[in-house]
Design an enzyme around this catalytic site. Structure first.
Site, PDB file in Angstrom:
ATOM      1  N   SER A 119       0.681  -1.193   0.100  1.00  0.00           N
ATOM      2  CA  SER A 119      -0.073  -0.169   0.042  1.00  0.00           C
ATOM      3  C   SER A 119       0.901   1.270  -0.242  1.00  0.00           C
ATOM      4  O   SER A 119       1.627   1.662  -1.163  1.00  0.00           O
ATOM      5  CB  SER A 119      -0.961  -0.081   1.269  1.00  0.00           C
ATOM      6  OG  SER A 119      -1.912   1.074   1.079  1.00  0.00           O
ATOM      7  N   HIS A 120       0.688   2.177   1.085  1.00  0.00           N
ATOM      8  CA  HIS A 120       1.424   3.180   1.015  1.00  0.00           C
ATOM      9  C   HIS A 120       2.835   3.304   2.056  1.00  0.00           C
ATOM     10  O   HIS A 120       3.188   4.312   2.169  1.00  0.00           O
ATOM     11  CB  HIS A 120       0.484   4.367   1.779  1.00  0.00           C
ATOM     12  CG  HIS A 120       0.211   3.860   3.290  1.00  0.00           C
ATOM     13  ND1 HIS A 120      -0.877   2.874   3.304  1.00  0.00           N
ATOM     14  CD2 HIS A 120       0.561   4.078   4.494  1.00  0.00           C
ATOM     15  CE1 HIS A 120      -1.048   2.682   4.600  1.00  0.00           C
ATOM     16  NE2 HIS A 120      -0.214   3.492   5.189  1.00  0.00           N
ATOM     17  N   ASP A 284      -2.426   6.602  -3.288  1.00  0.00           N
ATOM     18  CA  ASP A 284      -1.220   5.911  -2.772  1.00  0.00           C
ATOM     19  C   ASP A 284      -0.447   4.897  -3.639  1.00  0.00           C
ATOM     20  O   ASP A 284      -1.110   4.733  -4.773  1.00  0.00           O
ATOM     21  CB  ASP A 284      -1.520   5.320  -1.560  1.00  0.00           C
ATOM     22  CG  ASP A 284      -2.420   4.108  -1.651  1.00  0.00           C
ATOM     23  OD1 ASP A 284      -3.081   3.978  -2.555  1.00  0.00           O
ATOM     24  OD2 ASP A 284      -2.480   3.174  -0.566  1.00  0.00           O
ATOM     25  N   ASP A 286      -0.935   1.721  -4.371  1.00  0.00           N
ATOM     26  CA  ASP A 286      -1.614   0.836  -4.663  1.00  0.00           C
ATOM     27  C   ASP A 286      -3.106   1.253  -5.530  1.00  0.00           C
ATOM     28  O   ASP A 286      -4.000   0.765  -5.995  1.00  0.00           O
ATOM     29  CB  ASP A 286      -1.856  -0.543  -4.141  1.00  0.00           C
ATOM     30  CG  ASP A 286      -2.507  -0.270  -2.826  1.00  0.00           C
ATOM     31  OD1 ASP A 286      -2.506   0.932  -2.466  1.00  0.00           O
ATOM     32  OD2 ASP A 286      -3.432  -0.958  -2.543  1.00  0.00           O
ATOM     33  N   ASP A 288      -5.583   2.382  -3.916  1.00  0.00           N
ATOM     34  CA  ASP A 288      -6.736   2.740  -3.194  1.00  0.00           C
ATOM     35  C   ASP A 288      -6.997   3.967  -2.201  1.00  0.00           C
ATOM     36  O   ASP A 288      -8.195   3.998  -2.078  1.00  0.00           O
ATOM     37  CB  ASP A 288      -7.045   1.303  -2.381  1.00  0.00           C
ATOM     38  CG  ASP A 288      -6.008   1.081  -1.455  1.00  0.00           C
ATOM     39  OD1 ASP A 288      -5.150   1.788  -1.246  1.00  0.00           O
ATOM     40  OD2 ASP A 288      -6.039  -0.142  -0.691  1.00  0.00           O
ATOM     41  N   ARG A 289      -6.017   4.347  -1.909  1.00  0.00           N
ATOM     42  CA  ARG A 289      -6.316   5.606  -0.904  1.00  0.00           C
ATOM     43  C   ARG A 289      -6.297   7.206  -1.613  1.00  0.00           C
ATOM     44  O   ARG A 289      -5.905   7.028  -3.016  1.00  0.00           O
ATOM     45  CB  ARG A 289      -5.212   5.851   0.030  1.00  0.00           C
ATOM     46  CG  ARG A 289      -5.093   4.764   1.090  1.00  0.00           C
ATOM     47  CD  ARG A 289      -4.031   4.850   2.222  1.00  0.00           C
ATOM     48  NE  ARG A 289      -4.239   3.869   3.222  1.00  0.00           N
ATOM     49  CZ  ARG A 289      -4.002   4.025   4.319  1.00  0.00           C
ATOM     50  NH1 ARG A 289      -3.154   5.488   4.827  1.00  0.00           N
ATOM     51  NH2 ARG A 289      -3.876   3.090   5.247  1.00  0.00           N
ATOM     52  N   LYS A 383     -11.449   0.255  -1.513  1.00  0.00           N
ATOM     53  CA  LYS A 383     -11.490   1.562  -1.331  1.00  0.00           C
ATOM     54  C   LYS A 383     -10.862   2.078  -2.667  1.00  0.00           C
ATOM     55  O   LYS A 383     -10.085   1.294  -3.262  1.00  0.00           O
ATOM     56  CB  LYS A 383     -10.676   2.301  -0.414  1.00  0.00           C
ATOM     57  CG  LYS A 383      -9.396   1.670  -0.083  1.00  0.00           C
ATOM     58  CD  LYS A 383      -8.819   2.037   1.315  1.00  0.00           C
ATOM     59  CE  LYS A 383      -7.720   1.736   1.768  1.00  0.00           C
ATOM     60  NZ  LYS A 383      -7.783   1.506   3.096  1.00  0.00           N
TER      61      LYS A 383
HETATM   62  C1  G1P Z   1      -4.801   1.328   8.485  1.00  0.00           C
HETATM   63  C2  G1P Z   1      -5.734   2.264   8.403  1.00  0.00           C
HETATM   64  C3  G1P Z   1      -7.156   1.443   8.001  1.00  0.00           C
HETATM   65  C4  G1P Z   1      -6.974   0.750   6.744  1.00  0.00           C
HETATM   66  C5  G1P Z   1      -5.643  -0.053   6.656  1.00  0.00           C
HETATM   67  C6  G1P Z   1      -5.406  -0.513   5.251  1.00  0.00           C
HETATM   68  O1  G1P Z   1      -4.846   0.398   9.503  1.00  0.00           O
HETATM   69  O2  G1P Z   1      -6.166   2.766   9.692  1.00  0.00           O
HETATM   70  O3  G1P Z   1      -8.320   2.191   8.296  1.00  0.00           O
HETATM   71  O4  G1P Z   1      -8.218   0.026   6.400  1.00  0.00           O
HETATM   72  O5  G1P Z   1      -4.556   0.763   7.091  1.00  0.00           O
HETATM   73  O6  G1P Z   1      -5.208   0.641   4.442  1.00  0.00           O
HETATM   74  P1  G1P Z   1      -4.199   0.249  10.717  1.00  0.00           P
HETATM   75  O7  G1P Z   1      -2.709   0.382  10.662  1.00  0.00           O
HETATM   76  O8  G1P Z   1      -4.703   1.358  11.454  1.00  0.00           O
HETATM   77  O9  G1P Z   1      -4.565  -1.071  11.495  1.00  0.00           O
HETATM   78 ZN    ZN Z   2      -3.211   1.373  -0.614  1.00  0.00          ZN
END
Ligand code: G1P
Ligand code: ZN
Length: 551
Positions: A119-120, A284, A286, A288-289, A383
């Site tokens: 992800s990010h 981000d 991938d 999705d954000r 997302k």
């Molecule tokens: C974090 C975000 C959550 C999101 C997840 C995946 O998880 O808070 O909303 O779904 O990344 O992108 P956390 O690190 O808080 O468990």
């Molecule tokens: Zn992501």
């Protein structure tokens, strides 16, 4: 030549997928047999259910292009061939954004997807790697499945890989790999078509074509680069200067591909500069954000969800009556006010996208979102960053209002939910565990107590009963509600790859429009102070300040 080789493996007890798949340091993933062990455990676990098995079915494969992507794609193709998967649909060059992969699962009626991403999080040999599993319908693997995979990964004794010809991922086309077909597709086309079916592309193109409107989109060297160029550029006519960092890089240019004020430097500088564009956005790694910006301001994700739901009728794909809205428990209650005004249900779910999917599948909700820059709708089971960007452009184009006008009018109508998140990163696991356990044990004593001038009305550990399946989820955080209706939430992150992260979310509703322009840090300073007292943060962690403040 089609040979299947079987190799012995040993337990990797850390292969438990968190909030969004299995995410580890790249070095952990690069250990011999590590990825293979997890993939084999996944294939075997799915095999136990004839409705879920990938054997003889189509699956989707792609990633956000981060370091190790190519190698992982090759390994997975060999394992899929050995396992008897009929067809693997791969994005060109092994690239698919998470929402595009999820869409392909639905479109192609595939049994699922493997998406290679952390992800990010930053990438590279010193960064992170990860793998997300989607199931049929395009939703992230439910907890019952990831738990079963974890159990399997601990007892697995061998994995199998087929020797297959090196597939040419550079061009769309079909290749045979033993009994399996590898289908390389244009990563963007199907997703772009979906977006075109949802939004008023004529109105957005007219807005973008208008000389007086300027915007800046930051792909952060991640997967949305090619999507932005095709959709915002080719289809909607955005000039190339309107998009930055659309070239994909395996290390995202050495930065975290995180659409936040902290990481999207150039974008943020430009929006907070003297002659800012009218609109700014980022996605981000991938895809999705999303982060949405106006001149000198960031749209809080909780407000973005509420505003999208309140203005849904601007987009052709959302003209049917609004169903419900869902938000994760720590997300601000701004969406609750829109749901109440529109007379539709509001669902409060645990953190993590998978909890929205039953509600979407059961057609209970139109929109859903999380405070962590994630927003989406019934069009997908993930997302969707670019979707949110297009929704905002659609709202601006049709309402003919600036981002700040849209926010101000929304707050005027519903009140403003001031919102802030404080993260305490890199705590040692034991400290974090002690803190959470103590807080939980003390929850029953909190109601009636006054902390720094405000009385606590209610305190509980969040418990979610899925209205569709009846399943109960616990361990997703604690809520403290004060007499002035302000709220604190405490939870531990489930996505970290080093130590533990404590997240504290604070919010307070404000009706008085004269106060809507105040900075959240000012409005919520006392509340965040109460959080430190309630959880005994300085005593237990030795930290006076959070490492990150978002809001
Ligand atoms: C974090 C975000 C959550 C999101 C997840 C995946 O998880 O808070 O909303 O779904 O990344 O992108 P956390 O690190 O808080 O468990
Ligand atoms: Zn992501």
């Amino acid at each position: 030549m089609f040979n299947i080789h079987t190799y012995p493996t040993h337990p990797f007890p850390d292969q438990r997928a968190g909030t969004s798949g299995l995410r580890k340091k790249t070095q952990v993933f690069a250990q011999p047999g590590y990825l293979e062990n997890f993939v084999q455990a996944t294939l075997d676990t799915l095999d136990e259910d004839p409705q879920r098995t990938w054997r003889n079915h189509t699956v989707i494969l792609g990633g956000d292009g981060r370091y190790h992507n190519d190698e992982a794609i090759r390994t997975i193709l060999g394992m899929a061939a050995a396992h008897g998967v009929r067809r693997v649909v791969v994005g060109r060059a092994g690239i698919l954004s998470t929402p595009a992969a999820s869409h392909l699962v639905r479109l192609r009626q595939a049994r699922g997807a493997l998406i290679l991403t952390a992800s990010h999080n930053p990438a590279g040999p010193e960064g992170d790697f990860g793998i997300k599993i989607s199931v049929s319908g395009g939703a992230p693997a439910p907890e019952s499945l990831t738990e079963a995979i974890h159990a399997r990964s601990c007892v697995l004794e061998e994995y199998s890989v087929a020797t297959i010809p090196e597939p040419d991922l550079g061009h769309p086309g079909e290749y045979r790999a033993g009994n399996m077909t590898v289908e390389v597709i244009d990563s963007v086309a199907d997703y772009a078509q979906l977006m075109e079916s949802l939004f008023d592309f004529d109105a957005i193109a007219a807005l973008i074509g208008n000389q007086s409107f300027r915007f800046l989109y930051d792909a952060m060297h991640g997967a949305t680069g090619p999507y932005a160029r095709a959709i915002l550029g080719q289809r909607l006519g955005a000039a190339s200067e309107s998009m930055i960092r659309t070239d994909m890089l395996p290390d995202f240019g050495g930065e975290a591909p995180d659409p936040s004020l902290q990481h999207a430097h150039q974008l943020v500088l430009s929006l907070y500069d003297r002659n800012p564009p009218d609109f700014g956005a980022a996605s981000d790694g991938d895809g999705d954000r999303n982060m949405i910006l106006g001149p000198g301001l960031m749209v809080p994700p909780g407000d973005s969800l509420a505003i999208i739901a309140a203005n849904a009728d601007v987009a052709p794909g959302y003209r049917q009556p609004l169903r419900g809205i869902a938000r994760s428990m720590p997300t601000s209650r701004a969406a609750d006010r829109v749901a109440a005004a529109k007379g539709v249900p509001l669902y409060e779910t645990p953190t993590g996208w998978k909890f929205f999917c039953n509600l979407l599948e059961d057609q209970r909700i139109s929109f859903c979102g999380e405070e962590s820059f994630g927003t989406s709708s019934s069009h997908a089971r993930e997302k969707d960053g670019l979707w949110a960007v297009l929704f905002w452009l659609n709202i601006i184009a049709v309402r003919r209002q600036s981002v700040s006008e849209i926010l101000a009018r929304h707050w005027q109508q519903y009140g403003r939910d001031f919102y802030l998140r404080h993260d305490y990163e890199g705590l040692d696991l034991e400290t974090a565990d002690t803190l959470i356990t103590r807080l939980r044990d003390n929850l029953g004593n909190l109601p009636g107590e006054t902390v720094a001038g405000e009385r606590i009305e209610k305190a509980d550990a969040f418990r979610y009963v899925d209205p569709v399946t009846g399943e109960t989820a616990t361990g997703h955080g604690m809520r403290v509600l004060f007499a002035d209706d302000s709220r604190l939430v405490f939870r531990l992150s489930g996505t970290g790859t080093a130590g533990a992260t404590l997240r504290i979310y604070g919010e307070k509703h404000e009706r008085d429009a004269a106060r809507h322009g105040l900075p959240p840090a000012t409005v919520l300073a006392k509340l965040m102070h109460r959080a430190r007292l309630i959880a005994a943060i300085p005593e237990l962690t030795g930290r006076e300040q959070p490492s990150v403040a978002v809001g």
